[in-house]
Design a protein around this motif. Structure first.
Motif, PDB file in Angstrom:
ATOM      1  N   ARG A  22       0.821  -1.213   0.000  1.00 54.64           N
ATOM      2  CA  ARG A  22       0.000   0.000   0.000  1.00 54.64           C
ATOM      3  C   ARG A  22       0.860   1.271   0.000  1.00 54.64           C
ATOM      4  O   ARG A  22       0.617   2.207   0.749  1.00 54.64           O
ATOM      5  CB  ARG A  22      -0.978  -0.008   1.180  1.00 54.64           C
ATOM      6  CG  ARG A  22      -1.920  -1.192   1.190  1.00 54.64           C
ATOM      7  CD  ARG A  22      -3.021  -1.080   2.224  1.00 54.64           C
ATOM      8  NE  ARG A  22      -2.502  -0.916   3.578  1.00 54.64           N
ATOM      9  CZ  ARG A  22      -2.084  -1.915   4.354  1.00 54.64           C
ATOM     10  NH1 ARG A  22      -2.122  -3.164   3.912  1.00 54.64           N
ATOM     11  NH2 ARG A  22      -1.644  -1.679   5.562  1.00 54.64           N
ATOM     12  N   TYR A  24       2.279   4.807  -1.530  1.00 54.93           N
ATOM     13  CA  TYR A  24       1.543   5.911  -2.133  1.00 54.93           C
ATOM     14  C   TYR A  24       1.677   5.915  -3.646  1.00 54.93           C
ATOM     15  O   TYR A  24       0.715   6.160  -4.368  1.00 54.93           O
ATOM     16  CB  TYR A  24       2.042   7.249  -1.565  1.00 54.93           C
ATOM     17  CG  TYR A  24       1.254   8.419  -2.084  1.00 54.93           C
ATOM     18  CD1 TYR A  24       0.050   8.773  -1.471  1.00 54.93           C
ATOM     19  CD2 TYR A  24       1.676   9.144  -3.187  1.00 54.93           C
ATOM     20  CE1 TYR A  24      -0.698   9.835  -1.952  1.00 54.93           C
ATOM     21  CE2 TYR A  24       0.935  10.196  -3.673  1.00 54.93           C
ATOM     22  CZ  TYR A  24      -0.243  10.539  -3.051  1.00 54.93           C
ATOM     23  OH  TYR A  24      -0.978  11.571  -3.539  1.00 54.93           O
ATOM     24  N   SER A  25       2.895   5.659  -4.134  1.00 52.51           N
ATOM     25  CA  SER A  25       3.129   5.730  -5.572  1.00 52.51           C
ATOM     26  C   SER A  25       4.360   4.924  -5.954  1.00 52.51           C
ATOM     27  O   SER A  25       5.147   4.514  -5.092  1.00 52.51           O
ATOM     28  CB  SER A  25       3.325   7.188  -6.020  1.00 52.51           C
ATOM     29  OG  SER A  25       4.543   7.697  -5.512  1.00 52.51           O
ATOM     30  N   VAL A  45      -2.931   3.441  -6.161  1.00 50.56           N
ATOM     31  CA  VAL A  45      -1.490   3.712  -6.175  1.00 50.56           C
ATOM     32  C   VAL A  45      -1.182   4.594  -7.378  1.00 50.56           C
ATOM     33  O   VAL A  45      -1.563   4.266  -8.506  1.00 50.56           O
ATOM     34  CB  VAL A  45      -0.667   2.407  -6.248  1.00 50.56           C
ATOM     35  CG1 VAL A  45       0.828   2.723  -6.323  1.00 50.56           C
ATOM     36  CG2 VAL A  45      -0.966   1.514  -5.051  1.00 50.56           C
ATOM     37  N   LYS A  46      -0.508   5.699  -7.146  1.00 48.82           N
ATOM     38  CA  LYS A  46      -0.250   6.663  -8.205  1.00 48.82           C
ATOM     39  C   LYS A  46       1.056   6.347  -8.939  1.00 48.82           C
ATOM     40  O   LYS A  46       1.930   5.658  -8.418  1.00 48.82           O
ATOM     41  CB  LYS A  46      -0.204   8.072  -7.626  1.00 48.82           C
ATOM     42  CG  LYS A  46      -1.518   8.483  -6.955  1.00 48.82           C
ATOM     43  CD  LYS A  46      -1.446   9.897  -6.456  1.00 48.82           C
ATOM     44  CE  LYS A  46      -2.712  10.268  -5.679  1.00 48.82           C
ATOM     45  NZ  LYS A  46      -3.919  10.136  -6.501  1.00 48.82           N
ATOM     46  N   LYS A 171       9.643  16.443   0.063  1.00 46.39           N
ATOM     47  CA  LYS A 171       9.941  15.035  -0.186  1.00 46.39           C
ATOM     48  C   LYS A 171      11.420  14.782   0.071  1.00 46.39           C
ATOM     49  O   LYS A 171      12.276  15.442  -0.503  1.00 46.39           O
ATOM     50  CB  LYS A 171       9.581  14.639  -1.622  1.00 46.39           C
ATOM     51  CG  LYS A 171       9.869  13.160  -1.923  1.00 46.39           C
ATOM     52  CD  LYS A 171       9.434  12.798  -3.330  1.00 46.39           C
ATOM     53  CE  LYS A 171       9.835  11.362  -3.690  1.00 46.39           C
ATOM     54  NZ  LYS A 171       9.427  11.011  -5.071  1.00 46.39           N
ATOM     55  N   ARG A 192       6.895  13.194   2.496  1.00 42.55           N
ATOM     56  CA  ARG A 192       7.026  12.031   1.612  1.00 42.55           C
ATOM     57  C   ARG A 192       8.438  11.488   1.714  1.00 42.55           C
ATOM     58  O   ARG A 192       9.388  12.239   1.924  1.00 42.55           O
ATOM     59  CB  ARG A 192       6.778  12.405   0.150  1.00 42.55           C
ATOM     60  CG  ARG A 192       5.386  12.883  -0.185  1.00 42.55           C
ATOM     61  CD  ARG A 192       4.455  11.752  -0.569  1.00 42.55           C
ATOM     62  NE  ARG A 192       3.256  12.332  -1.162  1.00 42.55           N
ATOM     63  CZ  ARG A 192       3.067  12.503  -2.451  1.00 42.55           C
ATOM     64  NH1 ARG A 192       3.988  12.114  -3.303  1.00 42.55           N
ATOM     65  NH2 ARG A 192       1.960  13.050  -2.899  1.00 42.55           N
TER      66      ARG A 192
END
Length: 201
Positions: A22, A24-25, A45-46, A171, A192
Protein backbone atom coordinates in the motif's frame (compact mmCIF):
# COMPACT_ATOMS: atom_id res chain seq x y z
CA UNK A 1 12.89 2.24 -10.24
CA UNK A 2 15.11 4.74 -12.01
CA UNK A 3 18.08 2.63 -13.03
CA UNK A 4 19.26 2.90 -16.62
CA UNK A 5 19.17 -0.89 -16.92
CA UNK A 6 15.63 -1.32 -15.57
CA UNK A 7 13.55 -3.74 -17.62
CA UNK A 8 9.81 -4.39 -17.80
CA UNK A 9 10.06 -7.08 -15.12
CA UNK A 10 11.55 -4.51 -12.70
CA UNK A 11 8.66 -2.13 -13.29
CA UNK A 12 6.13 -4.90 -12.77
CA UNK A 13 7.87 -5.92 -9.56
CA UNK A 14 7.74 -2.46 -7.98
CA UNK A 15 4.10 -2.11 -8.99
CA UNK A 16 3.33 -5.42 -7.29
CA UNK A 17 5.26 -4.32 -4.19
CA UNK A 18 3.37 -1.04 -4.12
CA UNK A 19 0.08 -2.89 -4.21
CA UNK A 20 1.11 -5.42 -1.58
CA UNK A 21 2.42 -2.84 0.88
CA UNK A 22 0.00 0.00 0.00
CA UNK A 23 2.68 2.48 -1.02
CA UNK A 24 1.54 5.91 -2.13
CA UNK A 25 3.13 5.73 -5.57
CA UNK A 26 5.78 4.25 -7.82
CA UNK A 27 8.35 6.49 -9.49
CA UNK A 28 9.61 5.57 -12.97
CA UNK A 29 11.20 7.05 -16.05
CA UNK A 30 8.85 8.50 -18.65
CA UNK A 31 9.18 5.50 -20.94
CA UNK A 32 7.72 3.22 -18.27
CA UNK A 33 4.74 5.34 -17.22
CA UNK A 34 2.25 3.58 -19.47
CA UNK A 35 3.18 0.11 -18.22
CA UNK A 36 3.00 1.22 -14.60
CA UNK A 37 -0.36 2.89 -15.17
CA UNK A 38 -1.74 -0.25 -16.81
CA UNK A 39 -0.73 -2.29 -13.77
CA UNK A 40 -1.99 0.20 -11.20
CA UNK A 41 -5.14 1.56 -12.83
CA UNK A 42 -8.01 1.63 -10.36
CA UNK A 43 -5.87 0.62 -7.37
CA UNK A 44 -5.28 4.03 -5.78
CA UNK A 45 -1.49 3.71 -6.18
CA UNK A 46 -0.25 6.66 -8.20
CA UNK A 47 2.40 6.80 -10.91
CA UNK A 48 5.13 9.43 -10.65
CA UNK A 49 7.41 10.23 -13.60
CA UNK A 50 10.79 11.92 -13.51
CA UNK A 51 11.55 14.86 -15.82
CA UNK A 52 14.94 16.30 -16.72
CA UNK A 53 16.42 13.45 -14.72
CA UNK A 54 19.01 13.18 -13.27
CA UNK A 55 21.05 16.24 -14.32
CA UNK A 56 18.42 18.97 -14.67
CA UNK A 57 20.32 20.46 -17.62
CA UNK A 58 17.74 19.54 -20.27
CA UNK A 59 16.27 22.39 -22.34
CA UNK A 60 13.21 23.87 -20.67
CA UNK A 61 10.94 23.15 -23.64
CA UNK A 62 12.09 19.51 -23.56
CA UNK A 63 11.19 19.26 -19.89
CA UNK A 64 7.76 20.71 -20.58
CA UNK A 65 7.18 18.21 -23.39
CA UNK A 66 8.43 15.34 -21.23
CA UNK A 67 6.05 16.31 -18.43
CA UNK A 68 3.10 16.63 -20.82
CA UNK A 69 3.84 13.23 -22.36
CA UNK A 70 4.07 11.63 -18.92
CA UNK A 71 0.71 13.14 -17.98
CA UNK A 72 -0.84 11.80 -21.19
CA UNK A 73 0.53 8.34 -20.41
CA UNK A 74 -0.99 8.32 -16.92
CA UNK A 75 1.40 10.02 -14.51
CA UNK A 76 -0.27 11.73 -11.57
CA UNK A 77 2.93 13.30 -10.27
CA UNK A 78 6.08 14.76 -11.83
CA UNK A 79 9.48 14.84 -10.13
CA UNK A 80 11.50 17.37 -12.12
CA UNK A 81 15.15 18.32 -11.63
CA UNK A 82 15.62 22.08 -11.74
CA UNK A 83 18.57 23.52 -13.73
CA UNK A 84 21.15 23.11 -10.98
CA UNK A 85 23.95 25.04 -12.68
CA UNK A 86 21.69 28.02 -13.34
CA UNK A 87 20.63 28.06 -9.70
CA UNK A 88 24.28 27.99 -8.63
CA UNK A 89 24.94 30.85 -11.09
CA UNK A 90 22.21 32.86 -9.38
CA UNK A 91 20.04 33.00 -12.50
CA UNK A 92 16.75 32.96 -10.61
CA UNK A 93 14.72 34.05 -13.64
CA UNK A 94 15.90 31.09 -15.73
CA UNK A 95 15.19 28.64 -12.91
CA UNK A 96 11.71 30.02 -12.37
CA UNK A 97 10.95 29.88 -16.10
CA UNK A 98 12.08 26.25 -16.16
CA UNK A 99 9.85 25.19 -13.29
CA UNK A 100 6.92 27.29 -14.48
CA UNK A 101 7.08 25.64 -17.90
CA UNK A 102 6.63 22.20 -16.35
CA UNK A 103 3.87 23.39 -14.04
CA UNK A 104 2.05 24.93 -17.00
CA UNK A 105 2.60 21.85 -19.16
CA UNK A 106 0.61 19.65 -16.79
CA UNK A 107 -2.01 22.35 -16.13
CA UNK A 108 -2.96 21.04 -12.70
CA UNK A 109 -3.32 17.48 -13.96
CA UNK A 110 -0.34 16.29 -11.93
CA UNK A 111 1.51 17.42 -8.84
CA UNK A 112 4.95 18.88 -9.54
CA UNK A 113 7.85 18.17 -7.21
CA UNK A 114 11.10 20.07 -7.76
CA UNK A 115 14.34 18.21 -7.06
CA UNK A 116 17.03 20.57 -5.78
CA UNK A 117 19.97 18.11 -5.55
CA UNK A 118 20.88 19.57 -2.17
CA UNK A 119 24.32 17.93 -1.97
CA UNK A 120 25.51 20.29 -4.73
CA UNK A 121 24.12 23.49 -3.20
CA UNK A 122 25.04 25.92 -0.44
CA UNK A 123 22.38 26.57 2.17
CA UNK A 124 21.66 29.94 0.59
CA UNK A 125 21.10 28.30 -2.81
CA UNK A 126 18.87 25.66 -1.22
CA UNK A 127 16.73 28.43 0.27
CA UNK A 128 16.65 30.30 -3.03
CA UNK A 129 15.67 27.12 -4.90
CA UNK A 130 12.81 26.59 -2.46
CA UNK A 131 11.53 30.13 -2.86
CA UNK A 132 11.73 29.94 -6.65
CA UNK A 133 9.95 26.58 -6.77
CA UNK A 134 7.10 27.87 -4.64
CA UNK A 135 6.81 31.08 -6.65
CA UNK A 136 6.69 29.04 -9.86
CA UNK A 137 3.68 27.07 -8.65
CA UNK A 138 5.28 23.74 -7.73
CA UNK A 139 3.65 21.58 -5.08
CA UNK A 140 6.73 20.10 -3.40
CA UNK A 141 10.45 20.58 -3.09
CA UNK A 142 12.60 17.47 -2.96
CA UNK A 143 16.14 16.83 -1.77
CA UNK A 144 17.87 14.56 -4.24
CA UNK A 145 17.89 12.42 -7.35
CA UNK A 146 19.86 9.66 -5.66
CA UNK A 147 22.65 10.30 -8.17
CA UNK A 148 24.25 13.30 -6.43
CA UNK A 149 27.14 13.40 -3.97
CA UNK A 150 24.85 12.37 -1.11
CA UNK A 151 21.18 12.02 -0.34
CA UNK A 152 18.64 13.41 2.08
CA UNK A 153 19.76 14.67 5.49
CA UNK A 154 17.75 15.76 8.50
CA UNK A 155 19.48 19.16 8.40
CA UNK A 156 18.39 19.74 4.82
CA UNK A 157 14.82 18.70 5.54
CA UNK A 158 14.67 21.16 8.44
CA UNK A 159 16.11 23.91 6.23
CA UNK A 160 13.58 23.24 3.46
CA UNK A 161 10.68 23.08 5.94
CA UNK A 162 11.72 26.40 7.48
CA UNK A 163 11.97 28.04 4.05
CA UNK A 164 8.74 27.09 2.30
CA UNK A 165 5.19 27.83 3.40
CA UNK A 166 3.14 25.24 5.31
CA UNK A 167 1.20 24.55 2.10
CA UNK A 168 4.34 23.36 0.30
CA UNK A 169 5.23 19.68 0.52
CA UNK A 170 8.70 18.32 1.29
CA UNK A 171 9.94 15.03 -0.19
CA UNK A 172 13.06 13.40 1.22
CA UNK A 173 14.85 11.24 -1.32
CA UNK A 174 18.29 9.83 -1.95
CA UNK A 175 20.19 7.32 0.16
CA UNK A 176 17.28 6.36 2.43
CA UNK A 177 17.82 2.68 3.15
CA UNK A 178 16.44 2.02 6.62
CA UNK A 179 13.15 2.56 8.38
CA UNK A 180 15.00 4.43 11.13
CA UNK A 181 16.39 6.91 8.60
CA UNK A 182 12.98 7.42 7.02
CA UNK A 183 11.34 8.05 10.38
CA UNK A 184 14.02 10.60 11.30
CA UNK A 185 13.43 12.48 8.04
CA UNK A 186 9.68 12.48 8.62
CA UNK A 187 10.25 13.84 12.13
CA UNK A 188 12.45 16.59 10.65
CA UNK A 189 9.58 17.78 8.44
CA UNK A 190 9.34 15.60 5.35
CA UNK A 191 5.89 14.61 4.17
CA UNK A 192 7.03 12.03 1.61
CA UNK A 193 9.85 9.53 1.43
CA UNK A 194 11.33 8.49 -1.90
CA UNK A 195 13.40 5.31 -1.80
CA UNK A 196 14.34 2.34 -3.93
CA UNK A 197 14.47 0.16 -0.80
CA UNK A 198 11.52 -1.54 0.89
CA UNK A 199 11.36 0.06 4.36
CA UNK A 200 8.74 -2.24 5.86
CA UNK A 201 10.69 -4.09 8.54
Amino acid sequence: MLRADAVAADIRKICEEALTHRFYSVCVGGGWVRLAREMLSGTGVKVCAVVGFPLGATATRAKAFEASAALDDGAAEIDMVLPIGKLIDGDAEAVERDISAVVQAVQGGALVKVILETSLLSDDRKREGCRIAEAAGADFVQTSTGYGLSGATEADIRLLRETVSPAMGIKASGGIRTRQAAEALLAAGAGRIGTSTLLIQ
